[in-house]
Design a protein around this motif. Structure first.
Motif, PDB file in Angstrom:
ATOM      1  N   LEU A   1     -21.941   9.936 -28.565  1.00  0.00           N
ATOM      2  CA  LEU A   1     -22.232   8.560 -27.849  1.00  0.00           C
ATOM      3  C   LEU A   1     -23.489   8.010 -28.666  1.00  0.00           C
ATOM      4  O   LEU A   1     -24.477   8.744 -28.799  1.00  0.00           O
TER       5      LEU A   1
ATOM      6  N   GLY B   1     -24.826   3.257 -27.182  1.00  0.00           N
ATOM      7  CA  GLY B   1     -23.554   3.780 -26.183  1.00  0.00           C
ATOM      8  C   GLY B   1     -23.694   3.646 -24.876  1.00  0.00           C
ATOM      9  O   GLY B   1     -24.835   3.954 -24.203  1.00  0.00           O
ATOM     10  N   LYS B   2     -22.526   3.166 -24.015  1.00  0.00           N
ATOM     11  CA  LYS B   2     -22.430   3.237 -22.487  1.00  0.00           C
ATOM     12  C   LYS B   2     -21.819   4.365 -22.281  1.00  0.00           C
ATOM     13  O   LYS B   2     -20.567   4.317 -22.387  1.00  0.00           O
TER      14      LYS B   2
ATOM     15  N   HIS C   1     -18.099   4.031 -21.139  1.00  0.00           N
ATOM     16  CA  HIS C   1     -16.831   3.947 -22.067  1.00  0.00           C
ATOM     17  C   HIS C   1     -16.222   5.461 -21.891  1.00  0.00           C
ATOM     18  O   HIS C   1     -15.211   5.755 -22.541  1.00  0.00           O
TER      19      HIS C   1
ATOM     20  N   GLN D   1     -20.829   2.818 -30.612  1.00  0.00           N
ATOM     21  CA  GLN D   1     -20.425   3.289 -28.826  1.00  0.00           C
ATOM     22  C   GLN D   1     -20.258   4.869 -28.982  1.00  0.00           C
ATOM     23  O   GLN D   1     -20.636   5.638 -29.705  1.00  0.00           O
TER      24      GLN D   1
ATOM     25  N   CYS E   1     -15.168   3.177 -29.434  1.00  0.00           N
ATOM     26  CA  CYS E   1     -16.280   2.023 -29.921  1.00  0.00           C
ATOM     27  C   CYS E   1     -16.551   1.461 -28.996  1.00  0.00           C
ATOM     28  O   CYS E   1     -17.063   0.030 -29.376  1.00  0.00           O
ATOM     29  N   GLY E   2     -16.241   1.282 -27.917  1.00  0.00           N
ATOM     30  CA  GLY E   2     -16.442   0.535 -26.962  1.00  0.00           C
ATOM     31  C   GLY E   2     -15.369  -0.548 -26.679  1.00  0.00           C
ATOM     32  O   GLY E   2     -15.598  -1.307 -25.803  1.00  0.00           O
TER      33      GLY E   2
ATOM     34  N   CYS F   1     -18.837   2.295 -35.465  1.00  0.00           N
ATOM     35  CA  CYS F   1     -18.513   3.667 -34.540  1.00  0.00           C
ATOM     36  C   CYS F   1     -17.662   4.405 -35.063  1.00  0.00           C
ATOM     37  O   CYS F   1     -16.569   4.008 -35.762  1.00  0.00           O
TER      38      CYS F   1
ATOM     39  N   VAL G   1     -20.415  -6.144 -23.842  1.00  0.00           N
ATOM     40  CA  VAL G   1     -20.281  -4.958 -24.942  1.00  0.00           C
ATOM     41  C   VAL G   1     -20.169  -5.547 -26.428  1.00  0.00           C
ATOM     42  O   VAL G   1     -19.077  -5.960 -26.829  1.00  0.00           O
TER      43      VAL G   1
END
Length: 304
Positions: free
Chosen positions: A72, A76-77, A80, A98, A204-205, A277, A300
């Motif tokens: 991550l 990054g979230k 995901h 991400q 990558c989100g 990513c 995002v």
């Protein structure tokens, strides 16, 4: 961060290769075959190498294959990661981008370069890396393309053969960290791997982004074969850039009135970050720009 260089025992050169001698500013890059290595070990070693290097430290490319791991990036979230108990570890790291997956059958090339010494801008480096992936895949008769705003290489919409069923899928991705004018992290290329872990994340989100490997696209090639091809293309592209910089410098020396020619294009890149990513990657024959990138989930932003 530890300030000791990675020892030869930790990063052995390819068998048959002589030990690296002290290098001049733009001497050939040292390629190290690290083989199968836990992600955390590579991550720690990259940071230690970068923290300890000085103006005379050779640039290196590390070729690695990781056991299964999700990574991550700084932006990054966690949401995901779609499957909380997948059994695959998650590592928070300092590259851009991400979430992505690394695993067996994927070539990962880490680029430990002094961008200031090479007079190399971050965006130029991203382009050189993407070119190397494009050229590597072309060597196996695969086609692909870039997408604006979505770094990486994708199966083109007009792909034929086995690729036609996977248009828009991602087979190659990259993520970089720049610290004190030097790069680490790098690029990953899916060769022949279990792709199911990508279904446990938004690569990558991007929700619903398909990832693919070279085997699915019809290529039968070994990990080592593809790794060697990718390393050779990275070396060649970086050498070509260095040759161009040298010619510009020589021209500036011959004609001092052209003051801009000798400028260092890497100025100001010290703490900048290039993020693409490091999810799955895709094939490409030529550096094609254009087309709409896959749309990220609301809120995002695509990797830079």
């Amino acid at each position: 961060m530890c300030a000791t260089l990675v020892s030869p025992s930790q990063s052995p050169s390819d068998p048959g290769m002589p030990a690296a001698a002290p290098q001049t500013p733009l001497s050939p890059i040292v390629v190290r075959w690290r083989g199968n290595e836990a992600y955390q070990a590579s991550f720690d070693a990259m940071r230690e190498f970068t923290a300890a290097r000085d103006a005379g430290t050779p640039d290196e490319i590390w070729l690695v294959e990781h056991p299964p791991v999700f990574t991550l990036g700084q932006a990054g979230k966690p949401e995901h990661l779609l499957v909380a108990n997948s059994g695959i570890p998650l590592v928070q790291i300092d590259r851009g981008g991400q979430i992505t997956y690394h695993g067996p059958g994927q070539v990962v090339a880490y680029l430990l370069l002094d961008l200031r010494r090479r007079k190399l801008m971050v965006r130029e480096l991203v382009t050189l890396i993407e070119d190397a992936v494009i050229e590597t895949l072309a060597a196996y008769n695969l086609a692909g393309e870039r997408k604006a705003g979505a770094p990486g290489i994708y199966v083109p919409q007009d792909a034929s053969g086995a690729s036609a069923a996977h248009t828009g899928a991602k087979v190659a991705a990259l993520g970089l960290k720049i610290r004190n004018g030097c790069s680490y992290h790098g690029v990953s290329l899916n060769v022949s791997m279990d792709l199911s872990p990508f279904l446990a994340i938004n690569p990558c989100g991007y929700a619903g982004l398909e990832t693919v490997d070279m085997a699915t696209l019809g290529v039968a090639a070994s990990w080592r074969e593809v790794a060697a091809t990718l390393a050779a293309r990275l070396e060649a592209n970086l050498a070509a850039h260095a040759a161009t910089i040298r010619l510009v410098a020589e021209a500036a020396a011959a004609d001092p009135s052209d003051g801009a020619a000798g400028a260092n294009p890497a100025a100001g890149a010290a703490e900048n970050e290039a993020a693409a990513c490091a999810a799955a990657m895709q094939p490409a024959v030529s550096a094609v720009s254009g087309g709409e990138p896959p749309q990220p989930q609301a809120g995002v932003a695509p990797a830079a």
